[in-house]
Write a protein that holds these residues in place. Sequence first.
Motif, PDB file in Angstrom:
ATOM      1  N   ARG A 198       0.182   2.032  13.222  1.00 47.64           N
ATOM      2  CA  ARG A 198       0.305   1.607  11.836  1.00 47.64           C
ATOM      3  C   ARG A 198       0.431   2.780  10.876  1.00 47.64           C
ATOM      4  N   LEU A 199       0.126   3.991  11.324  1.00 52.00           N
ATOM      5  CA  LEU A 199       0.225   5.160  10.458  1.00 52.00           C
ATOM      6  C   LEU A 199       1.622   5.780  10.470  1.00 52.00           C
ATOM      7  N   LEU A 200       2.443   5.410  11.440  1.00 57.92           N
ATOM      8  CA  LEU A 200       3.742   6.053  11.586  1.00 57.92           C
ATOM      9  C   LEU A 200       4.684   5.855  10.398  1.00 57.92           C
ATOM     10  N   PRO A 201       4.654   4.710   9.672  1.00 59.23           N
ATOM     11  CA  PRO A 201       5.571   4.596   8.530  1.00 59.23           C
ATOM     12  C   PRO A 201       5.410   5.699   7.488  1.00 59.23           C
ATOM     13  N   LEU A 202       4.230   6.269   7.358  1.00 60.89           N
ATOM     14  CA  LEU A 202       4.063   7.379   6.420  1.00 60.89           C
ATOM     15  C   LEU A 202       4.795   8.622   6.913  1.00 60.89           C
ATOM     16  N   TRP A 203       4.834   8.808   8.211  1.00 55.49           N
ATOM     17  CA  TRP A 203       5.625   9.885   8.799  1.00 55.49           C
ATOM     18  C   TRP A 203       7.116   9.628   8.585  1.00 55.49           C
ATOM     19  N   TYR A 204       7.536   8.380   8.793  1.00 55.99           N
ATOM     20  CA  TYR A 204       8.928   8.022   8.546  1.00 55.99           C
ATOM     21  C   TYR A 204       9.297   8.266   7.076  1.00 55.99           C
ATOM     22  N   SER A 252       0.819  -1.207   0.000  1.00 58.17           N
ATOM     23  CA  SER A 252       0.000   0.000   0.000  1.00 58.17           C
ATOM     24  C   SER A 252       0.854   1.259   0.000  1.00 58.17           C
ATOM     25  N   VAL A 253       1.901   1.278   0.819  1.00 58.06           N
ATOM     26  CA  VAL A 253       2.784   2.447   0.864  1.00 58.06           C
ATOM     27  C   VAL A 253       3.489   2.643  -0.471  1.00 58.06           C
ATOM     28  N   ALA A 254       3.944   1.556  -1.093  1.00 57.01           N
ATOM     29  CA  ALA A 254       4.619   1.667  -2.393  1.00 57.01           C
ATOM     30  C   ALA A 254       3.692   2.285  -3.439  1.00 57.01           C
ATOM     31  N   PHE A 255       2.443   1.843  -3.481  1.00 56.98           N
ATOM     32  CA  PHE A 255       1.493   2.395  -4.447  1.00 56.98           C
ATOM     33  C   PHE A 255       1.147   3.851  -4.123  1.00 56.98           C
ATOM     34  N   LEU A 256       1.111   4.201  -2.836  1.00 58.11           N
ATOM     35  CA  LEU A 256       0.813   5.584  -2.463  1.00 58.11           C
ATOM     36  C   LEU A 256       1.918   6.533  -2.907  1.00 58.11           C
ATOM     37  N   VAL A 257       3.164   6.076  -2.860  1.00 58.39           N
ATOM     38  CA  VAL A 257       4.276   6.912  -3.325  1.00 58.39           C
ATOM     39  C   VAL A 257       4.090   7.252  -4.803  1.00 58.39           C
ATOM     40  N   LEU A 258       3.731   6.263  -5.607  1.00 61.03           N
ATOM     41  CA  LEU A 258       3.469   6.529  -7.024  1.00 61.03           C
ATOM     42  C   LEU A 258       2.253   7.424  -7.201  1.00 61.03           C
ATOM     43  N   TYR A 259       1.257   7.247  -6.365  1.00 56.20           N
ATOM     44  CA  TYR A 259       0.050   8.074  -6.424  1.00 56.20           C
ATOM     45  C   TYR A 259       0.387   9.550  -6.249  1.00 56.20           C
ATOM     46  N   LEU A 267      -5.430   1.018  -1.909  1.00 50.95           N
ATOM     47  CA  LEU A 267      -6.616   0.694  -1.117  1.00 50.95           C
ATOM     48  C   LEU A 267      -6.824  -0.804  -1.004  1.00 50.95           C
ATOM     49  N   LEU A 268      -6.643  -1.526  -2.110  1.00 54.33           N
ATOM     50  CA  LEU A 268      -6.853  -2.969  -2.112  1.00 54.33           C
ATOM     51  C   LEU A 268      -5.675  -3.732  -1.507  1.00 54.33           C
ATOM     52  N   SER A 269      -4.621  -3.006  -1.133  1.00 53.04           N
ATOM     53  CA  SER A 269      -3.492  -3.624  -0.438  1.00 53.04           C
ATOM     54  C   SER A 269      -3.584  -3.422   1.066  1.00 53.04           C
ATOM     55  N   HIS A 270      -3.970  -2.224   1.494  1.00 51.66           N
ATOM     56  CA  HIS A 270      -4.173  -1.942   2.915  1.00 51.66           C
ATOM     57  C   HIS A 270      -4.878  -0.608   3.035  1.00 51.66           C
ATOM     58  N   ILE A 271      -5.954  -0.569   3.800  1.00 46.10           N
ATOM     59  CA  ILE A 271      -6.785   0.629   3.838  1.00 46.10           C
ATOM     60  C   ILE A 271      -6.231   1.702   4.770  1.00 46.10           C
ATOM     61  N   VAL A 272      -5.392   1.333   5.748  1.00 46.03           N
ATOM     62  CA  VAL A 272      -4.933   2.301   6.742  1.00 46.03           C
ATOM     63  C   VAL A 272      -4.105   3.425   6.116  1.00 46.03           C
ATOM     64  N   PRO A 273      -3.098   3.172   5.267  1.00 38.80           N
ATOM     65  CA  PRO A 273      -2.382   4.298   4.656  1.00 38.80           C
ATOM     66  C   PRO A 273      -3.285   5.193   3.816  1.00 38.80           C
ATOM     67  N   VAL A 274      -4.292   4.610   3.191  1.00 36.60           N
ATOM     68  CA  VAL A 274      -5.198   5.404   2.359  1.00 36.60           C
ATOM     69  C   VAL A 274      -6.020   6.352   3.219  1.00 36.60           C
ATOM     70  N   MET A 275      -6.333   5.964   4.454  1.00 32.27           N
ATOM     71  CA  MET A 275      -7.043   6.867   5.364  1.00 32.27           C
ATOM     72  C   MET A 275      -6.231   8.135   5.594  1.00 32.27           C
ATOM     73  N   ALA A 276      -4.931   7.970   5.809  1.00 29.78           N
ATOM     74  CA  ALA A 276      -4.074   9.141   5.992  1.00 29.78           C
ATOM     75  C   ALA A 276      -3.970   9.953   4.710  1.00 29.78           C
TER      76      ALA A 276
END
Length: 711
Positions: A324-330, A176-183, A208-217
Amino acid sequence: MPEASPARAALTSTAGRHHRMEVLLPLTLSIGLFLGMEPSLWIRDTIPALTDLPGHLLPPILLADQLLPQGALRGWSFDWFAGFPLYQFYFPLPGLLVAIASRLVDDAVALRIAAMGPVLLMPWCVWGFARLSGMGPALRAGVTVVGSSLVLMTSHWYFGANILAAVVGEFSYGWSVAFLVLYLGLLSGPPEARWRGVLAGVALVAALLSHIVPVMAAFLAMLPFLLVPGTRRRVVESGIVAAVLGAFWLLPMAARISYVGSKAWAFAPAMGDVFPLELVVLLPGAAYGLTVARRHTGLAMLISLGAAALLLSVVPQELVHRGRLLPLWYLAVHVLAGAGLVRAVQDMGERGWRAARLATAVGVVGTGAWLFVLTARGIQPDNWRDAMSGISQQPGAQELDGLVDRLRSLPPGRIHWEAGEALSRWGGVHAFSLLPYWTDHQSLLGLWAESSPASAFIPILDSQLSPEPLPTLTPRDLRTLEWNPVEAVERLQHLGVRYLVTHSEETTAAVTDGVAPPLASFGSLRLFDLGPAPLVTTLRCWEAVPEGRSLHEAAVEAFVDGRPGGPPLVAGVGEPGDEEGLPPGCGDPSMAAGTAVPADSVQAEGGTIRFRADATGVPHLIRVSYFPNWRARGAEGPFPASPWFMVVVPTEETVTLDYGSGLPERLGWIVTWMGAGVLAVGGVIALRRRRREVGAHVPHTGDAHEPPDLP
């Protein structure tokens, strides 16, 4: 068509060579990560051990063997939690990758590929983000090297987006994080770039279909950019595309969210989680990178994403495990630190572009070389090696093999086992979750606790069965009991468990003295046969759910405080004797369960339960988890009953329950297929229009219209 001018051809050739050379950077980083993770461990055909990762193998194999041949991505499985809706609440895209790969390679190798895939792709995704955002070559290099080093963090193993998290089973989050970076890169490109919003929507639905938590952020982070004219249209367009393409999973998940299990986590991240030492050292560089962010929309979006994740990780809320949201901060800190490094090197160089470019190249190459040497020497601690070496390499592997072989020779039945740290000897607690993968038996315990409310009863049983149960992230509604294995066995039998596996001397002795001697021994493992556990029985009495209480709350309380096998709480049937034809109530609660329907007249496979009723008009308890997608033929119901089973009132001699698609599932697929069709038609129209525009500018004769040479 005229030939291109020499200057244009030379420029094109130079750009092509530069692009090919630049690709070497993410390629080098990925190779370094691959070598650092010991490739010899990747090709072993033994399932990973000691963590949650082995448990993630069963659902994708069920998807490959049962659902995909039927053209479905979700369905029902009897293998965990007395049955659970497969991929109703968990994310289907990583599982689909495992399912497809399992058709080409060994199942265990397919799981390893899916687990480590986002780690190896992270350098490419960060590089793609930088390129799509319009950053220059030097900035792209710095952002790629430092940003992708996010996967090397060792301060946490359960948040996600690093190697340690992948090996414990959190690889869906990494995808999910990898796809969000491209997004974010697709959103922040030049305004004239066409179809960026649609492509960003595709990347967002993949996240979203990989993990919904990063998409919430990400949803919260993009709100400020709705006020920016240059990005408003893309943000809205990408959101619509993602919602439409993901409707087939998102709508049913949202419609059934009240049936999710174990969602009230009490964990909150501490200051050391928010600012680990390995992140603190990057903060000065990230602060310097803020000066670059003013000129790059992509970096601004990433800052917003990191700020949203930081905010959501510390505010009081109960829907998700907040850490679970902290990796996006990292991620935001790492990328900004890479940008700040390049900017600092450039500022320290001479005013001439040659010196600045040379200094930047030296810094980037030096950082890349450091990262490659670090990964090539080995970046993982011993627990990585122990886990990836597989279940077959654990001390108790032969004992586990003996248990599996014996179970294969026994009649099918539901299994449970004693929890505890000692299970690491045989590969960990979720190695035992694979008993349905190895045998024809089902397990009361499984990995995806959120997939069934029945999972709330497992920690209660563990506290009563094991003298030293496993510590866990504690749901706020968790109840515990004093250690009493004999009474725990009564509860297990009420839950339809036939086989019990113990390992501690205390529990083994208590069950042997109070229930029955072990059926077989395998080292310190003991296998007990608790006797036939009928899947369907008649009910002589029951109780209605107390007014103002949810069935789940009342069921947990009754499970803890009531006597095992007592009258179940049933929603929808009413008190005994309230309806014509229903039997009167029982004075003795122990007589709640009546006649067992013979096992040979009960069939339960796929998404179907079929049995021959003892009597019409008499409620029958089915020891399978309730879910609203079940539909009964030849009976009224099904009605939910405690602890989390189903009750039907037969109207015919033969009763059939089918698990199928409800209105949310059908509506979700309609929206997705219609949206995909609209996008496909729009793409064809846009492609034809572009071809006409290109054709209109092509000169027909001579070279009178040849463009001038480029400087």
